[in-house]
Design an enzyme around this catalytic site. Structure first.
Site, PDB file in Angstrom:
ATOM      1  N   ALA A 149      43.072  55.065  54.007  1.00  0.00           N
ATOM      2  CA  ALA A 149      42.078  56.336  53.987  1.00  0.00           C
ATOM      3  C   ALA A 149      42.863  57.425  54.119  1.00  0.00           C
ATOM      4  O   ALA A 149      43.016  57.906  55.339  1.00  0.00           O
ATOM      5  CB  ALA A 149      40.896  55.831  54.971  1.00  0.00           C
ATOM      6  N   THR A 150      43.060  58.238  53.283  1.00  0.00           N
ATOM      7  CA  THR A 150      43.956  59.485  53.219  1.00  0.00           C
ATOM      8  C   THR A 150      43.185  60.351  53.912  1.00  0.00           C
ATOM      9  O   THR A 150      43.933  61.187  54.825  1.00  0.00           O
ATOM     10  CB  THR A 150      44.249  59.975  51.937  1.00  0.00           C
ATOM     11  OG1 THR A 150      43.082  60.296  51.140  1.00  0.00           O
ATOM     12  CG2 THR A 150      45.508  59.010  50.818  1.00  0.00           C
ATOM     13  N   CYS A 151      42.173  60.602  54.179  1.00  0.00           N
ATOM     14  CA  CYS A 151      41.244  61.648  54.790  1.00  0.00           C
ATOM     15  C   CYS A 151      41.459  61.635  56.377  1.00  0.00           C
ATOM     16  O   CYS A 151      41.521  62.420  57.131  1.00  0.00           O
ATOM     17  CB  CYS A 151      40.014  62.001  54.515  1.00  0.00           C
ATOM     18  SG  CYS A 151      39.195  60.376  54.377  1.00  0.00           S
ATOM     19  N   PHE A 152      41.662  60.137  56.673  1.00  0.00           N
ATOM     20  CA  PHE A 152      41.993  59.644  58.090  1.00  0.00           C
ATOM     21  C   PHE A 152      43.359  59.433  58.648  1.00  0.00           C
ATOM     22  O   PHE A 152      43.693  58.873  59.711  1.00  0.00           O
ATOM     23  CB  PHE A 152      40.923  58.671  58.516  1.00  0.00           C
ATOM     24  CG  PHE A 152      39.325  58.902  58.419  1.00  0.00           C
ATOM     25  CD1 PHE A 152      38.981  59.830  58.993  1.00  0.00           C
ATOM     26  CD2 PHE A 152      38.783  58.313  57.354  1.00  0.00           C
ATOM     27  CE1 PHE A 152      37.684  60.312  58.794  1.00  0.00           C
ATOM     28  CE2 PHE A 152      37.282  58.580  57.208  1.00  0.00           C
ATOM     29  CZ  PHE A 152      36.832  59.669  57.903  1.00  0.00           C
ATOM     30  N   PHE A 153      44.254  59.514  57.622  1.00  0.00           N
ATOM     31  CA  PHE A 153      45.608  59.023  57.653  1.00  0.00           C
ATOM     32  C   PHE A 153      45.712  57.674  58.287  1.00  0.00           C
ATOM     33  O   PHE A 153      46.361  57.304  59.198  1.00  0.00           O
ATOM     34  CB  PHE A 153      46.333  60.040  58.624  1.00  0.00           C
ATOM     35  CG  PHE A 153      46.212  61.362  58.279  1.00  0.00           C
ATOM     36  CD1 PHE A 153      46.519  61.898  56.822  1.00  0.00           C
ATOM     37  CD2 PHE A 153      46.001  62.419  59.204  1.00  0.00           C
ATOM     38  CE1 PHE A 153      46.461  62.983  56.703  1.00  0.00           C
ATOM     39  CE2 PHE A 153      45.916  63.704  59.003  1.00  0.00           C
ATOM     40  CZ  PHE A 153      46.170  64.121  57.668  1.00  0.00           C
TER      41      PHE A 153
END
Length: 159
Positions: free
Chosen positions: A138-142
């Site tokens: 989940a790139t937006c949450f790293f």
């Protein structure tokens, strides 16, 4: 002025060369001014006078190369412990990777290739055999969700 209708003669060659050079030098000035305005909305303008472009790139974009130790320092474990085999497998596989492969991994997880990134490693709960699942990012949450793979080889092939 009215350059379209002005002939370039040998007598006007220096003037023409000077005008062409000036046009080329200033052809991107509006775009550069817009970039500068945007950058100054994030970085105080006085910083530009105090740092080199390399220092500024490092502060704004982060470090292009990093060690596993540094990545561990920026990683939070959520729902797994450092002794969990999937976490141990992850560090082992990352340690074996080249610098470009580690950057690609970070891009997969965080959408960027440089530290600092507050990476979160979490368990991925699977229905069935974990070895059949891919890791989830989940790139937006790293965040990286890892199945409970049976071996380091499986982890390596899935990452």
């Amino acid at each position: 002025q009215d350059g379209r209708n002005t002939q370039v003669t040998f007598q006007r060659l220096r003037e023409y060369a000077s005008l062409v050079a000036d046009a080329r030098i200033n052809e991107s000035s509006r775009q550069i001014a817009a970039i500068r305005k945007g950058l100054c909305s994030v970085v105080p303008e006085h910083v530009f006078y105090l740092t080199s472009w390399k220092e500024l790139e490092l502060k704004v974009c982060g470090r292009p190369d990093f060690t596993i130790r540094e990545l561990k320092e920026w990683t939070t474990l959520d729902g797994v412990s450092k002794d969990d085999k999937r976490v141990q497998f992850l560090w082992q596989v990352l340690h074996e990777m080249s610098a470009s492969e580690r950057r690609a991994f970070l891009r997969f997880v965080a959408g960027r290739e440089r530290l600092p990134v507050k990476l979160r490693v979490m368990p991925l709960f699977c229905r069935g055999i974990p070895d059949n699942y891919l890791p989830k990012a989940a790139t937006c949450f790293f965040a990286l969700e890892l199945p409970d793979y049976s071996t380091v080889e499986v982890m390596r092939s899935k990452l």
